[in-house]
Motif scaffolding. Structure first.
Motif, PDB file in Angstrom:
ATOM      1  N   MET A   1       0.857  -1.187   0.000  1.00  0.00           N
ATOM      2  CA  MET A   1       0.000   0.000   0.000  1.00  0.00           C
ATOM      3  C   MET A   1       0.894   1.239   0.000  1.00  0.00           C
ATOM      4  SD  MET A   1      -2.917   1.168   2.750  1.00  0.00           S
ATOM      5  CE  MET A   1      -3.951  -0.263   2.571  1.00  0.00           C
ATOM      6  N   SER A   2       0.442   2.271  -0.660  1.00  0.00           N
ATOM      7  CA  SER A   2       1.240   3.488  -0.651  1.00  0.00           C
ATOM      8  C   SER A   2       0.585   4.552   0.230  1.00  0.00           C
ATOM      9  CB  SER A   2       1.453   3.996  -2.071  1.00  0.00           C
ATOM     10  OG  SER A   2       0.229   4.122  -2.734  1.00  0.00           O
ATOM     11  N   ARG A   3       1.328   5.606   0.395  1.00  0.00           N
ATOM     12  CA  ARG A   3       0.925   6.660   1.305  1.00  0.00           C
ATOM     13  C   ARG A   3       1.234   7.991   0.626  1.00  0.00           C
ATOM     14  NH1 ARG A   3       4.190   8.963   4.894  1.00  0.00           N
ATOM     15  NH2 ARG A   3       3.180  10.041   6.592  1.00  0.00           N
ATOM     16  N   VAL A   4       0.382   8.974   0.824  1.00  0.00           N
ATOM     17  CA  VAL A   4       0.624  10.291   0.236  1.00  0.00           C
ATOM     18  C   VAL A   4       1.575  11.072   1.143  1.00  0.00           C
ATOM     19  CG1 VAL A   4      -0.420  12.481  -0.434  1.00  0.00           C
ATOM     20  CG2 VAL A   4      -1.635  10.349  -0.874  1.00  0.00           C
ATOM     21  N   HIS A   5       2.623  11.608   0.516  1.00  0.00           N
ATOM     22  CA  HIS A   5       3.563  12.462   1.257  1.00  0.00           C
ATOM     23  C   HIS A   5       3.474  13.872   0.702  1.00  0.00           C
ATOM     24  CE1 HIS A   5       7.218  13.767   3.252  1.00  0.00           C
ATOM     25  NE2 HIS A   5       7.551  14.331   2.105  1.00  0.00           N
ATOM     26  N   ILE A   6       3.396  14.840   1.575  1.00  0.00           N
ATOM     27  CA  ILE A   6       3.353  16.251   1.160  1.00  0.00           C
ATOM     28  C   ILE A   6       4.664  16.919   1.542  1.00  0.00           C
ATOM     29  CG2 ILE A   6       2.205  18.481   1.428  1.00  0.00           C
ATOM     30  CD1 ILE A   6      -0.322  16.906   2.308  1.00  0.00           C
ATOM     31  N   ASP A   7       5.295  17.546   0.563  1.00  0.00           N
ATOM     32  CA  ASP A   7       6.491  18.348   0.824  1.00  0.00           C
ATOM     33  C   ASP A   7       6.021  19.762   1.172  1.00  0.00           C
ATOM     34  OD1 ASP A   7       8.740  19.909   0.794  1.00  0.00           O
ATOM     35  OD2 ASP A   7       9.469  19.206  -1.156  1.00  0.00           O
ATOM     36  N   TRP A   8       6.037  20.060   2.442  1.00  0.00           N
ATOM     37  CA  TRP A   8       5.477  21.344   2.891  1.00  0.00           C
ATOM     38  C   TRP A   8       6.325  22.539   2.455  1.00  0.00           C
ATOM     39  CZ3 TRP A   8       0.676  21.129   4.078  1.00  0.00           C
ATOM     40  CH2 TRP A   8       0.150  19.966   4.642  1.00  0.00           C
ATOM     41  N   THR A   9       7.581  22.291   2.122  1.00  0.00           N
ATOM     42  CA  THR A   9       8.403  23.409   1.669  1.00  0.00           C
ATOM     43  C   THR A   9       8.044  23.789   0.237  1.00  0.00           C
ATOM     44  OG1 THR A   9      10.186  21.985   0.835  1.00  0.00           O
ATOM     45  CG2 THR A   9      10.308  22.665   3.146  1.00  0.00           C
ATOM     46  N   ALA A  10       7.400  22.886  -0.482  1.00  0.00           N
ATOM     47  CA  ALA A  10       7.041  23.148  -1.879  1.00  0.00           C
ATOM     48  C   ALA A  10       5.575  23.529  -2.046  1.00  0.00           C
ATOM     49  CB  ALA A  10       7.345  21.918  -2.734  1.00  0.00           C
TER      50      ALA A  10
ATOM     51  N   ALA B   1      -4.542  16.389   6.385  1.00  0.00           N
ATOM     52  CA  ALA B   1      -4.797  14.953   6.315  1.00  0.00           C
ATOM     53  C   ALA B   1      -6.062  14.593   7.070  1.00  0.00           C
ATOM     54  CB  ALA B   1      -3.607  14.194   6.898  1.00  0.00           C
ATOM     55  N   ARG B   2      -6.888  13.774   6.463  1.00  0.00           N
ATOM     56  CA  ARG B   2      -8.084  13.294   7.154  1.00  0.00           C
ATOM     57  C   ARG B   2      -7.790  12.050   7.992  1.00  0.00           C
ATOM     58  NH1 ARG B   2     -12.785  15.730   5.400  1.00  0.00           N
ATOM     59  NH2 ARG B   2     -12.811  16.471   3.257  1.00  0.00           N
ATOM     60  N   GLY B   3      -6.677  11.416   7.709  1.00  0.00           N
ATOM     61  CA  GLY B   3      -6.343  10.197   8.451  1.00  0.00           C
ATOM     62  C   GLY B   3      -4.843   9.993   8.382  1.00  0.00           C
ATOM     63  N   ASP B   4      -4.432   8.747   8.173  1.00  0.00           N
ATOM     64  CA  ASP B   4      -3.000   8.461   8.160  1.00  0.00           C
ATOM     65  C   ASP B   4      -2.384   8.626   6.777  1.00  0.00           C
ATOM     66  OD1 ASP B   4      -4.039   6.305   6.806  1.00  0.00           O
ATOM     67  OD2 ASP B   4      -3.592   4.848   8.376  1.00  0.00           O
ATOM     68  N   MET B   5      -3.178   9.053   5.786  1.00  0.00           N
ATOM     69  CA  MET B   5      -2.709   9.295   4.423  1.00  0.00           C
ATOM     70  C   MET B   5      -2.361   8.020   3.667  1.00  0.00           C
ATOM     71  SD  MET B   5      -2.600  12.703   3.959  1.00  0.00           S
ATOM     72  CE  MET B   5      -1.159  13.440   3.191  1.00  0.00           C
TER      73      MET B   5
ATOM     74  N   LEU C   1      -8.334   3.959  -4.196  1.00  0.00           N
ATOM     75  CA  LEU C   1      -8.039   5.387  -4.364  1.00  0.00           C
ATOM     76  C   LEU C   1      -6.700   5.640  -5.056  1.00  0.00           C
ATOM     77  CD1 LEU C   1      -9.240   6.952  -0.994  1.00  0.00           C
ATOM     78  CD2 LEU C   1     -10.332   7.085  -3.229  1.00  0.00           C
ATOM     79  N   GLU C   2      -5.999   4.570  -5.445  1.00  0.00           N
ATOM     80  CA  GLU C   2      -4.692   4.748  -6.098  1.00  0.00           C
ATOM     81  C   GLU C   2      -4.781   5.638  -7.341  1.00  0.00           C
ATOM     82  OE1 GLU C   2      -1.420   3.543  -5.987  1.00  0.00           O
ATOM     83  OE2 GLU C   2      -1.490   2.438  -4.112  1.00  0.00           O
ATOM     84  N   PRO C   3      -5.770   5.409  -8.237  1.00  0.00           N
ATOM     85  CA  PRO C   3      -5.822   6.268  -9.429  1.00  0.00           C
ATOM     86  C   PRO C   3      -6.008   7.734  -9.078  1.00  0.00           C
ATOM     87  CG  PRO C   3      -7.158   4.300  -9.748  1.00  0.00           C
ATOM     88  CD  PRO C   3      -6.758   4.322  -8.291  1.00  0.00           C
ATOM     89  N   ALA C   4      -6.883   8.027  -8.121  1.00  0.00           N
ATOM     90  CA  ALA C   4      -7.111   9.418  -7.729  1.00  0.00           C
ATOM     91  C   ALA C   4      -5.860   9.997  -7.078  1.00  0.00           C
ATOM     92  CB  ALA C   4      -8.302   9.505  -6.774  1.00  0.00           C
ATOM     93  N   ALA C   5      -5.172   9.178  -6.290  1.00  0.00           N
ATOM     94  CA  ALA C   5      -3.952   9.650  -5.636  1.00  0.00           C
ATOM     95  C   ALA C   5      -2.881   9.952  -6.679  1.00  0.00           C
ATOM     96  CB  ALA C   5      -3.460   8.607  -4.640  1.00  0.00           C
TER      97      ALA C   5
ATOM     98  N   LEU D   1       3.853   9.696  -3.884  1.00  0.00           N
ATOM     99  CA  LEU D   1       3.399   8.462  -3.241  1.00  0.00           C
ATOM    100  C   LEU D   1       4.633   7.722  -2.742  1.00  0.00           C
ATOM    101  CD1 LEU D   1       0.622   7.158  -5.656  1.00  0.00           C
ATOM    102  CD2 LEU D   1       0.344   8.347  -3.483  1.00  0.00           C
ATOM    103  N   VAL D   2       4.602   7.356  -1.497  1.00  0.00           N
ATOM    104  CA  VAL D   2       5.706   6.606  -0.914  1.00  0.00           C
ATOM    105  C   VAL D   2       5.154   5.298  -0.375  1.00  0.00           C
ATOM    106  CG1 VAL D   2       7.018   8.678  -0.349  1.00  0.00           C
ATOM    107  CG2 VAL D   2       5.431   7.726   1.332  1.00  0.00           C
ATOM    108  N   SER D   3       6.034   4.366  -0.096  1.00  0.00           N
ATOM    109  CA  SER D   3       5.579   3.100   0.490  1.00  0.00           C
ATOM    110  C   SER D   3       5.078   3.354   1.901  1.00  0.00           C
ATOM    111  CB  SER D   3       6.731   2.104   0.543  1.00  0.00           C
ATOM    112  OG  SER D   3       7.050   1.711  -0.750  1.00  0.00           O
ATOM    113  N   ALA D   4       3.914   2.793   2.184  1.00  0.00           N
ATOM    114  CA  ALA D   4       3.368   2.954   3.534  1.00  0.00           C
ATOM    115  C   ALA D   4       4.125   2.030   4.470  1.00  0.00           C
ATOM    116  CB  ALA D   4       1.885   2.599   3.532  1.00  0.00           C
ATOM    117  N   ARG D   5       4.497   2.580   5.593  1.00  0.00           N
ATOM    118  CA  ARG D   5       5.168   1.767   6.593  1.00  0.00           C
ATOM    119  C   ARG D   5       4.200   1.504   7.724  1.00  0.00           C
ATOM    120  NH1 ARG D   5       9.819   5.409   7.799  1.00  0.00           N
ATOM    121  NH2 ARG D   5       9.672   6.301   5.758  1.00  0.00           N
ATOM    122  N   SER D   6       4.173   0.298   8.197  1.00  0.00           N
ATOM    123  CA  SER D   6       3.309   0.017   9.341  1.00  0.00           C
ATOM    124  C   SER D   6       4.090   0.332  10.598  1.00  0.00           C
ATOM    125  CB  SER D   6       2.865  -1.439   9.326  1.00  0.00           C
ATOM    126  OG  SER D   6       3.988  -2.270   9.175  1.00  0.00           O
ATOM    127  N   ALA D   7       3.763   1.418  11.203  1.00  0.00           N
ATOM    128  CA  ALA D   7       4.472   1.800  12.421  1.00  0.00           C
ATOM    129  C   ALA D   7       3.548   2.604  13.296  1.00  0.00           C
ATOM    130  CB  ALA D   7       5.708   2.607  12.106  1.00  0.00           C
TER     131      ALA D   7
END
Ligand code: SF4
Length: 69
Positions: free
Chosen positions: A1-10, A35-39, A45-49, A63-69
């Protein structure tokens, strides 16, 4: 599963990603995404992401790999 990452500096806060991916992102009063949740991106939702990543005018999303942590 992937996860959305936001670069806040950009991110320049135009809110497009929240329009394209409302299941994962809301927009704050200045147009910045919240974020509404853990992203984590469910498969449905992959196509929309991917579209949100491709269309971000500031190239601030990826999109980055989601880590379970
Ligand atoms: S589309 Fe990109 S620049 Fe616009 S608010 Fe989202 S992350 Fe920021």
């Amino acid at each position: 599963m992937s996860r959305v990452h936001i670069d806040w500096t950009a991110c320049d806060g135009r809110g497009l990603c929240a329009e394209l991916l409302p299941e994962l992102l809301a927009e704050d009063e200045w147009g910045y995404p919240v974020a509404r949740g853990d992203m984590n991106v469910p498969p449905a939702l992959e196509p929309a992401a991917r579209q949100a990543v491709d269309r971000c005018p500031a190239l601030a999303l990826k999109l980055v790999s989601a880590r379970s942590a």
